[in-house]
Design a protein around this motif. Sequence first.
Motif, PDB file in Angstrom:
ATOM      1  N   HIS A  78       7.275 128.682 -46.243  1.00 21.66           N
ATOM      2  CA  HIS A  78       8.652 128.380 -46.620  1.00 21.66           C
ATOM      3  C   HIS A  78       8.924 126.880 -46.511  1.00 21.66           C
ATOM      4  N   ALA A  79       8.398 126.262 -45.459  1.00 16.96           N
ATOM      5  CA  ALA A  79       8.592 124.822 -45.274  1.00 16.96           C
ATOM      6  C   ALA A  79       7.938 124.032 -46.413  1.00 16.96           C
ATOM      7  N   ARG A  80       6.710 124.390 -46.735  1.00 17.97           N
ATOM      8  CA  ARG A  80       5.985 123.706 -47.803  1.00 17.97           C
ATOM      9  C   ARG A  80       6.722 123.856 -49.130  1.00 17.97           C
ATOM     10  N   ARG A  81       7.298 125.042 -49.358  1.00 21.69           N
ATOM     11  CA  ARG A  81       8.004 125.306 -50.618  1.00 21.69           C
ATOM     12  C   ARG A  81       9.185 124.359 -50.814  1.00 21.69           C
ATOM     13  N   LYS A  82       9.848 123.993 -49.719  1.00 20.11           N
ATOM     14  CA  LYS A  82      10.993 123.081 -49.819  1.00 20.11           C
ATOM     15  C   LYS A  82      10.557 121.717 -50.366  1.00 20.11           C
ATOM     16  N   PHE A  83       9.414 121.222 -49.872  1.00 19.02           N
ATOM     17  CA  PHE A  83       8.919 119.934 -50.361  1.00 19.02           C
ATOM     18  C   PHE A  83       8.402 120.055 -51.793  1.00 19.02           C
ATOM     19  N   ASP A  84       7.819 121.204 -52.115  1.00 15.64           N
ATOM     20  CA  ASP A  84       7.338 121.426 -53.475  1.00 15.64           C
ATOM     21  C   ASP A  84       8.505 121.431 -54.456  1.00 15.64           C
ATOM     22  N   ALA A 100       8.762 113.372 -51.001  1.00 14.74           N
ATOM     23  CA  ALA A 100       8.474 114.789 -51.233  1.00 14.74           C
ATOM     24  C   ALA A 100       6.975 115.042 -51.221  1.00 14.74           C
ATOM     25  N   LEU A 101       6.217 114.155 -51.867  1.00 11.70           N
ATOM     26  CA  LEU A 101       4.765 114.310 -51.905  1.00 11.70           C
ATOM     27  C   LEU A 101       4.169 114.113 -50.515  1.00 11.70           C
ATOM     28  N   ARG A 102       4.699 113.142 -49.766  1.00 15.69           N
ATOM     29  CA  ARG A 102       4.196 112.905 -48.415  1.00 15.69           C
ATOM     30  C   ARG A 102       4.435 114.134 -47.525  1.00 15.69           C
ATOM     31  N   GLY A 103       5.637 114.704 -47.597  1.00 18.02           N
ATOM     32  CA  GLY A 103       5.936 115.894 -46.804  1.00 18.02           C
ATOM     33  C   GLY A 103       5.067 117.070 -47.191  1.00 18.02           C
ATOM     34  N   LYS A 104       4.867 117.257 -48.498  1.00 16.90           N
ATOM     35  CA  LYS A 104       4.030 118.355 -48.977  1.00 16.90           C
ATOM     36  C   LYS A 104       2.587 118.184 -48.502  1.00 16.90           C
ATOM     37  N   ARG A 105       2.116 116.944 -48.468  1.00 19.15           N
ATOM     38  CA  ARG A 105       0.727 116.705 -48.036  1.00 19.15           C
ATOM     39  C   ARG A 105       0.532 117.010 -46.555  1.00 19.15           C
ATOM     40  N   LEU A 144       9.301 112.874 -39.915  1.00 24.97           N
ATOM     41  CA  LEU A 144      10.567 113.522 -40.253  1.00 24.97           C
ATOM     42  C   LEU A 144      11.739 112.823 -39.575  1.00 24.97           C
ATOM     43  N   ILE A 145      11.573 112.502 -38.308  1.00 21.10           N
ATOM     44  CA  ILE A 145      12.642 111.861 -37.548  1.00 21.10           C
ATOM     45  C   ILE A 145      12.975 110.490 -38.125  1.00 21.10           C
ATOM     46  N   ALA A 154      17.467 116.790 -52.891  1.00 25.57           N
ATOM     47  CA  ALA A 154      16.409 117.796 -52.749  1.00 25.57           C
ATOM     48  C   ALA A 154      15.494 117.467 -51.576  1.00 25.57           C
ATOM     49  N   ILE A 155      15.111 116.198 -51.438  1.00 23.57           N
ATOM     50  CA  ILE A 155      14.232 115.817 -50.340  1.00 23.57           C
ATOM     51  C   ILE A 155      14.988 115.866 -49.012  1.00 23.57           C
ATOM     52  N   GLY A 156      16.275 115.511 -49.039  1.00 21.63           N
ATOM     53  CA  GLY A 156      17.090 115.587 -47.829  1.00 21.63           C
ATOM     54  C   GLY A 156      17.184 117.012 -47.318  1.00 21.63           C
ATOM     55  N   LYS A 157      17.366 117.960 -48.241  1.00 21.53           N
ATOM     56  CA  LYS A 157      17.428 119.371 -47.862  1.00 21.53           C
ATOM     57  C   LYS A 157      16.102 119.846 -47.288  1.00 21.53           C
TER      58      LYS A 157
END
Length: 278
Positions: A78-84, A100-105, A144-145, A154-157
């Motif tokens: 679910h977490a990964r999906r948010k960044f995707d 977004a790409l950094r978070g997904k990676r 994240l912090i 979208a990235i903020g969410k």
Amino acid sequence: MQVLREPGKPAQSKSYMWLYRTSGDTGQPIILYEYQPDRKARRPAEFLKGFSGYLHADGYSGYHSLQTQITVVGCWAHARRKFDEALKALSAKDREGSLALRGKRYCDTLFNIEEQLVAYPAAKRYEKRQELAKPVLDAFSAWLIAQKTAPKSAIGKAIYYVKEQWPWLINYLLDGRLEISNNRAERSIKPFVIDRKNFLFANTPKGTQGSAVMFSLIETAKENHLDPYRFLCYVFEAAPNMDLGDPKQLEQLLPWNAPETCKIPPDLGERSQHEKAK
């Protein structure tokens, strides 16, 4: 789901099918569907009364108020999906180097580690997660912090969601038997979702409860490598001749005690695996 004659509710209102199942560390898997008229937090609290242990779940806040002897384990899928989703909201030229790409990676790295540990026994998997996954999680948390993003973007969410879910997301490190995602339950709810597209609605609460029982029997049979039709025939033939108030007799109806005739023939099982591979 929609139940037409749910007392006190209009026919167009939503009711819910809850799903509970065992994790991947058991030789006797169980899948249980439970019908309820709503998705209030008291529903899982009632169902899990007396249960002690780990509960894999999605990010629904109702699970986070369960009794203290239950440790909720969050879902990284679910977490990964948010960044995707945040990544897909960007134009192709803006994706490379984006937050977004950094978070997904970060998420992808955690899943890649899990793929390496699939064959490990639980104790060894626990050790390797401390060695390999924990440093990634620590770096991800710091990242994240440090981010200052518009909360409604979208990235903020995505960042807010992961930060909010963090206490439960990291709990898969607690025990080598735990899984990084809740995908096992997500897959188990799909047969109901697919069938619902065909039958569209249920008529009465009793009928819906009956459906929950049948889905539970069929999906648990499949999970235990039984032919659902043969298993149901066995149950329907054997149950009327048993004292169902006697636990020892009732145990004979459990899937792992079913006769050999209920099992899927080896050649059929091999064909099924071949079809999945295709």
